[in-house]
Motif scaffolding. Structure first.
Motif, PDB file in Angstrom:
ATOM      1  N   PRO A 288       0.813  -1.230   0.000  1.00 30.78           N
ATOM      2  CA  PRO A 288       0.000   0.000   0.000  1.00 30.78           C
ATOM      3  C   PRO A 288       0.844   1.277   0.000  1.00 30.78           C
ATOM      4  O   PRO A 288       0.503   2.247  -0.682  1.00 30.78           O
ATOM      5  CB  PRO A 288      -0.817  -0.122   1.296  1.00 30.78           C
ATOM      6  CG  PRO A 288      -0.815  -1.571   1.621  1.00 30.78           C
ATOM      7  CD  PRO A 288       0.504  -2.083   1.160  1.00 30.78           C
ATOM      8  N   LYS A 289       1.942   1.247   0.742  1.00 27.22           N
ATOM      9  CA  LYS A 289       2.814   2.429   0.782  1.00 27.22           C
ATOM     10  C   LYS A 289       3.520   2.631  -0.551  1.00 27.22           C
ATOM     11  O   LYS A 289       3.674   3.773  -1.025  1.00 27.22           O
ATOM     12  CB  LYS A 289       3.837   2.269   1.914  1.00 27.22           C
ATOM     13  CG  LYS A 289       3.218   2.102   3.297  1.00 27.22           C
ATOM     14  CD  LYS A 289       4.274   1.822   4.340  1.00 27.22           C
ATOM     15  CE  LYS A 289       3.652   1.624   5.717  1.00 27.22           C
ATOM     16  NZ  LYS A 289       2.757   0.455   5.770  1.00 27.22           N
ATOM     17  N   LEU A 290       3.969   1.537  -1.168  1.00 30.88           N
ATOM     18  CA  LEU A 290       4.626   1.634  -2.469  1.00 30.88           C
ATOM     19  C   LEU A 290       3.676   2.176  -3.529  1.00 30.88           C
ATOM     20  O   LEU A 290       4.084   2.964  -4.392  1.00 30.88           O
ATOM     21  CB  LEU A 290       5.154   0.262  -2.888  1.00 30.88           C
ATOM     22  CG  LEU A 290       6.455  -0.204  -2.232  1.00 30.88           C
ATOM     23  CD1 LEU A 290       6.738  -1.660  -2.587  1.00 30.88           C
ATOM     24  CD2 LEU A 290       7.623   0.683  -2.683  1.00 30.88           C
ATOM     25  N   MET A 291       2.424   1.767  -3.476  1.00 29.16           N
ATOM     26  CA  MET A 291       1.450   2.254  -4.462  1.00 29.16           C
ATOM     27  C   MET A 291       1.214   3.744  -4.302  1.00 29.16           C
ATOM     28  O   MET A 291       1.183   4.491  -5.294  1.00 29.16           O
ATOM     29  CB  MET A 291       0.139   1.479  -4.312  1.00 29.16           C
ATOM     30  CG  MET A 291       0.228   0.014  -4.726  1.00 29.16           C
ATOM     31  SD  MET A 291      -1.326  -0.881  -4.488  1.00 29.16           S
ATOM     32  CE  MET A 291      -2.391   0.027  -5.611  1.00 29.16           C
ATOM     33  N   LEU A 292       1.058   4.221  -3.056  1.00 30.85           N
ATOM     34  CA  LEU A 292       0.801   5.635  -2.818  1.00 30.85           C
ATOM     35  C   LEU A 292       1.993   6.493  -3.224  1.00 30.85           C
ATOM     36  O   LEU A 292       1.864   7.446  -4.007  1.00 30.85           O
ATOM     37  CB  LEU A 292       0.464   5.855  -1.342  1.00 30.85           C
ATOM     38  CG  LEU A 292       0.255   7.307  -0.896  1.00 30.85           C
ATOM     39  CD1 LEU A 292      -0.869   7.956  -1.685  1.00 30.85           C
ATOM     40  CD2 LEU A 292      -0.026   7.372   0.597  1.00 30.85           C
ATOM     41  N   TRP A 297       5.632   9.574  -7.307  1.00 32.80           N
ATOM     42  CA  TRP A 297       6.881   9.554  -8.075  1.00 32.80           C
ATOM     43  C   TRP A 297       6.594   9.527  -9.576  1.00 32.80           C
ATOM     44  O   TRP A 297       7.197  10.273 -10.351  1.00 32.80           O
ATOM     45  CB  TRP A 297       7.700   8.328  -7.665  1.00 32.80           C
ATOM     46  CG  TRP A 297       8.951   8.150  -8.471  1.00 32.80           C
ATOM     47  CD1 TRP A 297      10.152   8.756  -8.281  1.00 32.80           C
ATOM     48  CD2 TRP A 297       9.123   7.291  -9.611  1.00 32.80           C
ATOM     49  NE1 TRP A 297      11.064   8.345  -9.219  1.00 32.80           N
ATOM     50  CE2 TRP A 297      10.456   7.443 -10.053  1.00 32.80           C
ATOM     51  CE3 TRP A 297       8.288   6.414 -10.300  1.00 32.80           C
ATOM     52  CZ2 TRP A 297      10.967   6.739 -11.146  1.00 32.80           C
ATOM     53  CZ3 TRP A 297       8.781   5.723 -11.380  1.00 32.80           C
ATOM     54  CH2 TRP A 297      10.104   5.885 -11.795  1.00 32.80           C
ATOM     55  N   LEU A 298       5.661   8.676  -9.991  1.00 34.20           N
ATOM     56  CA  LEU A 298       5.353   8.540 -11.418  1.00 34.20           C
ATOM     57  C   LEU A 298       4.780   9.838 -11.979  1.00 34.20           C
ATOM     58  O   LEU A 298       5.136  10.254 -13.092  1.00 34.20           O
ATOM     59  CB  LEU A 298       4.362   7.385 -11.622  1.00 34.20           C
ATOM     60  CG  LEU A 298       4.007   7.062 -13.072  1.00 34.20           C
ATOM     61  CD1 LEU A 298       5.250   6.625 -13.833  1.00 34.20           C
ATOM     62  CD2 LEU A 298       2.936   5.963 -13.115  1.00 34.20           C
ATOM     63  N   SER A 299       3.909  10.496 -11.227  1.00 31.41           N
ATOM     64  CA  SER A 299       3.331  11.758 -11.693  1.00 31.41           C
ATOM     65  C   SER A 299       4.411  12.821 -11.868  1.00 31.41           C
ATOM     66  O   SER A 299       4.425  13.561 -12.862  1.00 31.41           O
ATOM     67  CB  SER A 299       2.269  12.249 -10.704  1.00 31.41           C
ATOM     68  OG  SER A 299       1.231  11.316 -10.566  1.00 31.41           O
ATOM     69  N   SER A 338      -2.366  14.893  -0.381  1.00 28.08           N
ATOM     70  CA  SER A 338      -3.304  14.949   0.743  1.00 28.08           C
ATOM     71  C   SER A 338      -3.467  13.579   1.398  1.00 28.08           C
ATOM     72  O   SER A 338      -3.480  13.459   2.631  1.00 28.08           O
ATOM     73  CB  SER A 338      -4.660  15.465   0.262  1.00 28.08           C
ATOM     74  OG  SER A 338      -4.538  16.760  -0.304  1.00 28.08           O
ATOM     75  N   LEU A 339      -3.593  12.537   0.570  1.00 27.22           N
ATOM     76  CA  LEU A 339      -3.708  11.178   1.116  1.00 27.22           C
ATOM     77  C   LEU A 339      -2.463  10.791   1.899  1.00 27.22           C
ATOM     78  O   LEU A 339      -2.553  10.187   2.979  1.00 27.22           O
ATOM     79  CB  LEU A 339      -3.954  10.182  -0.023  1.00 27.22           C
ATOM     80  CG  LEU A 339      -5.314  10.249  -0.714  1.00 27.22           C
ATOM     81  CD1 LEU A 339      -5.358   9.285  -1.901  1.00 27.22           C
ATOM     82  CD2 LEU A 339      -6.441   9.928   0.263  1.00 27.22           C
ATOM     83  N   TYR A 340      -1.293  11.147   1.355  1.00 26.86           N
ATOM     84  CA  TYR A 340      -0.039  10.833   2.044  1.00 26.86           C
ATOM     85  C   TYR A 340       0.019  11.538   3.403  1.00 26.86           C
ATOM     86  O   TYR A 340       0.380  10.924   4.414  1.00 26.86           O
ATOM     87  CB  TYR A 340       1.152  11.244   1.183  1.00 26.86           C
ATOM     88  CG  TYR A 340       2.484  11.040   1.870  1.00 26.86           C
ATOM     89  CD1 TYR A 340       3.149   9.828   1.768  1.00 26.86           C
ATOM     90  CD2 TYR A 340       3.074  12.047   2.638  1.00 26.86           C
ATOM     91  CE1 TYR A 340       4.362   9.617   2.413  1.00 26.86           C
ATOM     92  CE2 TYR A 340       4.282  11.846   3.292  1.00 26.86           C
ATOM     93  CZ  TYR A 340       4.922  10.629   3.169  1.00 26.86           C
ATOM     94  OH  TYR A 340       6.117  10.433   3.814  1.00 26.86           O
ATOM     95  N   THR A 341      -0.335  12.815   3.426  1.00 31.11           N
ATOM     96  CA  THR A 341      -0.281  13.580   4.672  1.00 31.11           C
ATOM     97  C   THR A 341      -1.229  13.005   5.724  1.00 31.11           C
ATOM     98  O   THR A 341      -0.866  12.861   6.901  1.00 31.11           O
ATOM     99  CB  THR A 341      -0.631  15.049   4.408  1.00 31.11           C
ATOM    100  OG1 THR A 341       0.268  15.578   3.414  1.00 31.11           O
ATOM    101  CG2 THR A 341      -0.515  15.883   5.671  1.00 31.11           C
ATOM    102  N   LEU A 342      -2.438  12.641   5.316  1.00 27.91           N
ATOM    103  CA  LEU A 342      -3.403  12.067   6.252  1.00 27.91           C
ATOM    104  C   LEU A 342      -2.912  10.719   6.796  1.00 27.91           C
ATOM    105  O   LEU A 342      -3.038  10.430   7.990  1.00 27.91           O
ATOM    106  CB  LEU A 342      -4.760  11.901   5.566  1.00 27.91           C
ATOM    107  CG  LEU A 342      -5.503  13.198   5.220  1.00 27.91           C
ATOM    108  CD1 LEU A 342      -6.765  12.886   4.419  1.00 27.91           C
ATOM    109  CD2 LEU A 342      -5.849  13.973   6.477  1.00 27.91           C
TER     110      LEU A 342
END
Length: 483
Positions: A288-292, A297-299, A338-342
């Motif tokens: 899950p962390k790698l996907m987020l 990174w990809l963007s 935002s998802l990462y920060t939360l």
């Protein structure tokens, strides 16, 4: 069921007194402050060559401007921008004007004999720019060269549609480029940090070589990953950008930097989660962390390479004329951030609730959290000072505002991240009394049962030795011991 005990080599963090730990932070701030002072004493970043062209006719859209760079250029100037700022005539009862213009550009370079040679490129389908004038007009970015391999350039510009917007007196054209002195400072300090990172990596690797990698703590394993990535962040191939007339070196530099920064984001997530989770499977813990972080990174990589490749084929290209695609990526990045920060806040809050009174665990948590907040606060302060309220505006790769505004900015960012990793590598390296005969369990119960009262520096053994790590953690173990 008892919690599985995680084996780990004892870190210097466990053997430090509060005075020594404060000294580590003081040395970090001294090194960081020194880099800021050197940056403040360094050269200015951007050189500006201005040309003001008057408008003497009412048919403004048909006027052709011809501008030549007034300085001798070389590869150390890195990049070249051309900006245009129209000057509007005051009109009664009309305080603002707004409209679109379409710049038509023809690029030439001057050879050693002063003969003009055209630069062939395929112009894009839509190069419209929006002019907005109130007290003064906004500045238009007309073109951007990502690599300089000629001594001088000439540009002919026609601003079609300028006459339909309003009355203008003149247009101020500005060539902007990096100063050679700043580029030399950038090369030397990147080489300095590269060499220093190499030395730190060797020393850190040698300190762990006598221990089996399975006995390393999660922090020690991550440092072994982040230090080589820091070498890439400092980019041993950086000098190639001044030798090769290609988009590859700047794109590779962007990939290296994005890879390191994304790994740092992943490091924070894994550290705060792993303190409560000694058993870490790939699918449940890492995936899950790698996907987020991977999507972030990809963007970033897609945006950087997309901009660089488009500019190579068309110097007049600008992300602001590709609004739909750019806005989509921008929204995606904001959602992911935002998802990462939360998620990070959730892990931090849960860690502090469950581990705030568990000796050694709370020390790991507090050190990592405080140090992360220091780095994050300094980075945010620099961004706010640099961009002000426009930090969320559409500033991106080719816009000058997204590049270093001063030598202090460059050294602040590079010094901050380099010294941050060096400090963690020192604190997480094995202590002098780390044992290899048997695996040292990184667990407050086992550690504190074998320590004397003098050895327990952070917290009281009586208060914390028998405090559960989380709900029902170690309760079966304690019951068995009491029997």
């Amino acid at each position: 069921m008892a919690r599985e005990i995680e084996a780990a080599v004892q870190m210097k963090l466990y053997t430090m007194t509060k005075r020594k730990l404060a000294g580590v932070f003081i040395i970090f701030f001294l090194c960081f402050s020194l880099s800021v002072v050197v940056g403040l004493l360094g050269p200015q970043v951007v050189y500006t060559d201005a040309h003001e062209e008057e408008l003497m006719t009412n048919v403004y859209g048909a006027k052709m401007f011809s501008i030549t760079t007034g300085m001798e250029l070389n590869s150390l100037n890195q990049q070249l921008w051309l900006l245009a700022t129209p000057s509007a005539r005051p009109v009664e009862n009309d305080t603002s004007m707004e409209g679109e213009v379409t710049p038509t550009l023809h690029l030439f370079y001057l050879d050693d004999e002063g003969v003009e040679r055209p630069i062939m490129y395929k112009p894009g389908p839509d190069h419209k720019r929006v002019i907005s004038c109130s007290e003064q007009c906004n500045t238009l970015l007309l073109f951007h060269l990502g690599y300089i391999d000629k001594l001088s350039y000439k540009v002919t510009v026609q601003l079609e549609g300028l006459d339909r917007i309003g009355l203008f007196d003149s247009v101020l054209f500005e060539f902007k480029t990096y100063k050679s002195a700043f580029t030399q400072l950038e090369i030397w300090f990147r080489a300095f940090f590269l060499a220093l990172t190499f030395v730190v990596t060797i020393v850190y690797t040698r300190s762990l070589r006598i221990y089996h990698w399975k006995d390393w703590s999660i922090e020690q394993k991550w440092m072994m990953w982040l230090l080589p990535l820091l070498l890439l962040y400092n980019n041993p191939l950086f000098a190639l950008a001044f030798l090769l007339s290609s988009a590859v070196p700047p794109v590779v530099d962007g990939i290296f930097q994005a890879f390191f920064l994304s790994s740092l984001l992943l490091f924070w997530l894994c550290i705060y989660h792993s303190i409560r989770q000694p058993k870490r499977t790939f699918c449940k813990f890492y995936l899950p962390k790698l996907m987020l972080v991977g999507l972030i990174w990809l963007s970033a990589i897609v945006l950087a390479t997309w901009q660089a490749i488009n500019e190579r084929t068309d110097p007049g290209y600008n992300y602001k004329v590709d609004t739909v695609n750019f806005t989509g990526f921008k929204v995606l990045l904001l959602i992911l951030a935002s998802l990462y920060t939360l998620y990070l806040l959730y892990l931090l809050i849960r860690d502090f609730i469950e581990l705030r009174n568990v000796a050694y665990f709370d020390l790991r948590l507090k050190f990592t959290a405080v140090f992360m907040m220091i780095v994050f606060s300094i980075s945010l302060a620099i961004l706010v000072l640099r961009f002000g309220t426009g930090i969320l505006d559409e500033n991106f790769v080719s816009d000058i505002s997204t590049h270093y505004g001063s030598s202090a900015e460059f050294l602040t960012f590079y010094g901050l991240l380099n010294f941050y990793i060096y400090t963690m590598a020192f604190v997480y390296s094995p202590s002098k009394n780390a044992m290899n005969e048997s695996r040292l369990h990184d667990n407050p119960v086992i550690t504190m049962l074998t320590d004397s009262d003098e050895d327990v520096m952070y917290g009281s053994a009586d208060e914390t030795a028998y405090r559960p790590l989380s709900r029902n953690t170690f309760m079966n173990k304690f019951d068995a011991d009491s029997d």
